[in-house]
Design a protein around this motif. Structure first.
Motif, PDB file in Angstrom:
ATOM      1  N   SER A 110       5.913  -6.590  -4.840  1.00  0.00           N
ATOM      2  CA  SER A 110       4.728  -5.853  -4.400  1.00  0.00           C
ATOM      3  C   SER A 110       4.002  -6.621  -3.298  1.00  0.00           C
ATOM      4  O   SER A 110       3.495  -6.030  -2.341  1.00  0.00           O
ATOM      5  CB  SER A 110       3.785  -5.612  -5.579  1.00  0.00           C
ATOM      6  N   ALA A 111       3.943  -7.944  -3.434  1.00  0.00           N
ATOM      7  CA  ALA A 111       3.283  -8.765  -2.428  1.00  0.00           C
ATOM      8  C   ALA A 111       3.953  -8.613  -1.068  1.00  0.00           C
ATOM      9  O   ALA A 111       3.285  -8.531  -0.029  1.00  0.00           O
ATOM     10  CB  ALA A 111       3.285 -10.228  -2.867  1.00  0.00           C
ATOM     11  N   ALA A 112       5.271  -8.563  -1.063  1.00  0.00           N
ATOM     12  CA  ALA A 112       5.997  -8.372   0.198  1.00  0.00           C
ATOM     13  C   ALA A 112       5.686  -7.006   0.798  1.00  0.00           C
ATOM     14  O   ALA A 112       5.540  -6.862   2.018  1.00  0.00           O
ATOM     15  CB  ALA A 112       7.496  -8.536  -0.029  1.00  0.00           C
ATOM     16  N   LEU A 129      -8.972 -12.745   1.621  1.00  0.00           N
ATOM     17  CA  LEU A 129      -9.228 -12.384   0.229  1.00  0.00           C
ATOM     18  C   LEU A 129      -8.158 -12.983  -0.676  1.00  0.00           C
ATOM     19  O   LEU A 129      -6.959 -12.872  -0.381  1.00  0.00           O
ATOM     20  CB  LEU A 129      -9.220 -10.859   0.087  1.00  0.00           C
ATOM     21  N   ALA A 130      -8.585 -13.615  -1.756  1.00  0.00           N
ATOM     22  CA  ALA A 130      -7.658 -14.135  -2.768  1.00  0.00           C
ATOM     23  C   ALA A 130      -7.892 -13.379  -4.066  1.00  0.00           C
ATOM     24  O   ALA A 130      -8.986 -13.446  -4.635  1.00  0.00           O
ATOM     25  CB  ALA A 130      -7.848 -15.633  -2.973  1.00  0.00           C
ATOM     26  N   LEU A 131      -6.886 -12.626  -4.518  1.00  0.00           N
ATOM     27  CA  LEU A 131      -6.965 -11.907  -5.786  1.00  0.00           C
ATOM     28  C   LEU A 131      -6.306 -12.760  -6.862  1.00  0.00           C
ATOM     29  O   LEU A 131      -5.157 -13.193  -6.699  1.00  0.00           O
ATOM     30  CB  LEU A 131      -6.255 -10.555  -5.667  1.00  0.00           C
ATOM     31  N   VAL A 183       0.571  -6.836 -16.062  1.00  0.00           N
ATOM     32  CA  VAL A 183       0.041  -7.641 -14.964  1.00  0.00           C
ATOM     33  C   VAL A 183       0.696  -7.313 -13.631  1.00  0.00           C
ATOM     34  O   VAL A 183       0.032  -7.327 -12.584  1.00  0.00           O
ATOM     35  CB  VAL A 183       0.160  -9.145 -15.287  1.00  0.00           C
ATOM     36  N   SER A 184       1.976  -6.959 -13.623  1.00  0.00           N
ATOM     37  CA  SER A 184       2.608  -6.609 -12.350  1.00  0.00           C
ATOM     38  C   SER A 184       2.096  -5.272 -11.828  1.00  0.00           C
ATOM     39  O   SER A 184       1.945  -5.075 -10.612  1.00  0.00           O
ATOM     40  CB  SER A 184       4.134  -6.579 -12.494  1.00  0.00           C
ATOM     41  N   ASN A 185       1.784  -4.329 -12.739  1.00  0.00           N
ATOM     42  CA  ASN A 185       1.191  -3.056 -12.318  1.00  0.00           C
ATOM     43  C   ASN A 185      -0.242  -3.258 -11.851  1.00  0.00           C
ATOM     44  O   ASN A 185      -0.686  -2.634 -10.872  1.00  0.00           O
ATOM     45  CB  ASN A 185       1.229  -2.051 -13.464  1.00  0.00           C
ATOM     46  N   ALA A 186      -0.975  -4.117 -12.537  1.00  0.00           N
ATOM     47  CA  ALA A 186      -2.337  -4.429 -12.118  1.00  0.00           C
ATOM     48  C   ALA A 186      -2.338  -5.062 -10.727  1.00  0.00           C
ATOM     49  O   ALA A 186      -3.229  -4.797  -9.904  1.00  0.00           O
ATOM     50  CB  ALA A 186      -2.999  -5.362 -13.123  1.00  0.00           C
ATOM     51  N   ALA A 187      -1.335  -5.884 -10.452  1.00  0.00           N
ATOM     52  CA  ALA A 187      -1.245  -6.543  -9.150  1.00  0.00           C
ATOM     53  C   ALA A 187      -1.084  -5.529  -8.025  1.00  0.00           C
ATOM     54  O   ALA A 187      -1.770  -5.609  -7.003  1.00  0.00           O
ATOM     55  CB  ALA A 187      -0.092  -7.544  -9.145  1.00  0.00           C
ATOM     56  N   VAL A 188      -0.186  -4.566  -8.216  1.00  0.00           N
ATOM     57  CA  VAL A 188       0.051  -3.598  -7.139  1.00  0.00           C
ATOM     58  C   VAL A 188      -1.162  -2.694  -6.940  1.00  0.00           C
ATOM     59  O   VAL A 188      -1.497  -2.329  -5.797  1.00  0.00           O
ATOM     60  CB  VAL A 188       1.337  -2.784  -7.403  1.00  0.00           C
TER      61      VAL A 188
END
Length: 272
Positions: free
Chosen positions: A141-143, A217-219, A253-258
């Motif tokens: 997701s970060a990419a 911004l740092a999440l 957590v991976s869904n929250a990240a996106v």
């Protein structure tokens, strides 16, 4: 942010227990792999590594079909592939690994220092997220959202190899991974560098979607079950929640990240 995230990181080999039924014959276990080497397997992970000029490949194992596909798709081969049977690769990884006929042994990528991060865009900070599947999905997701880097701790985080690399599906080659010894000190350094550091927590005082955000911004994401550690929360410049209309108020957590990345990128005008 939902279920416990305290799974063990990828191990290059394991000792399998004897099968049930009283048989004394042990199951075949993966061969030992070199320490200090990144193990990459699966089509997308290996292809991205081969195409990354910063990645040094030590060895490449491929089935005949996989080697043929590499040639047909004009993938640059940094080393001559060793043609092997599929079960030989499976022996190196374990029976559950989906390797697509490819395995590469590579040097780990160099990581930038915190002070070298650009003062723009978004950075993700992971507070002891140990599940390599989740970290790999977060990297993917970060990419997709052009995240400048992912910051994680040296301890209580999976190595950038194996399952994590496979789950990242090539993103390991695209998003720098910064490893720090102490997360609170790292967040303090980011604060001093002008970052807006926002921790994500279901009990956060503000809705991320309604906040005024700024670059850089740092999440900051915490482990599932535990969430953000107290010192991490205290070091963030703000703690926010993700408001959702449904009955379930927390996400993997991976869904929250996106979701957080989408909100952040949208509000910062980074989607165009």
């Amino acid at each position: 942010m939902a279920r416990d995230d305290r799974k063990k990181p990828f191990k290059p080999f394991r000792r399998d227990r004897r099968p049930s039924g009283g048989s004394s014959r042990p199951r075949e276990r993966p061969d030992a792999l070199p320490s200090g080497v990144a193990i990459l397997y699966g089509w997308h992970s290996v292809q991205a590594a081969l195409e990354n000029p910063k990645r040094r490949i030590r060895a490449l194992l491929a089935t005949e079909n996989a080697a043929k596909r590499l040639t047909e798709e004009n993938v640059t081969l940094k080393v001559a592939p060793q043609i092997v049977r599929s079960d030989e690769i499976a022996r190196r990884l374990g029976p559950d690994a989906v390797h697509n006929g490819l395995l590469a042994e590579a040097d780990p990528l160099d990581a930038p220092d915190l002070s070298e991060l650009p003062a723009e865009g978004i950075v993700l900070v992971l507070d002891q997220i140990t599940d390599p599947h989740n970290v790999g999905a977060i990297m993917r997701s970060a990419a997709a959202f052009a995240v400048k880097a992912i910051v994680t701790t040296a301890r209580h985080s999976p190595e950038a190899t194996g399952v994590l690399a496979k789950s990242a599906s090539g993103a390991l080659e695209l998003v720098p991974l910064v490893t720090v010894q102490n997360l609170a000190r790292a967040l303090t350094e980011l604060n001093d560098q002008g970052f807006m550091t926002v921790g994500l927590d279901s009990q956060g005082s503000e809705d991320l979607g309604a906040m005024t955000l700024r670059q850089p911004l740092a999440l900051v994401l915490g482990a599932e079950g535990k969430g953000l550690r107290q010192l991490t929360r205290e070091t963030c410049s703000a703690v926010a929640r993700l408001d959702m209309p449904g009955e379930i108020k927390s996400l993997n957590v991976s869904n929250a990240a996106v979701l957080a990345l989408y909100i952040g990128a949208s509000r910062l005008g980074l989607m165009g």
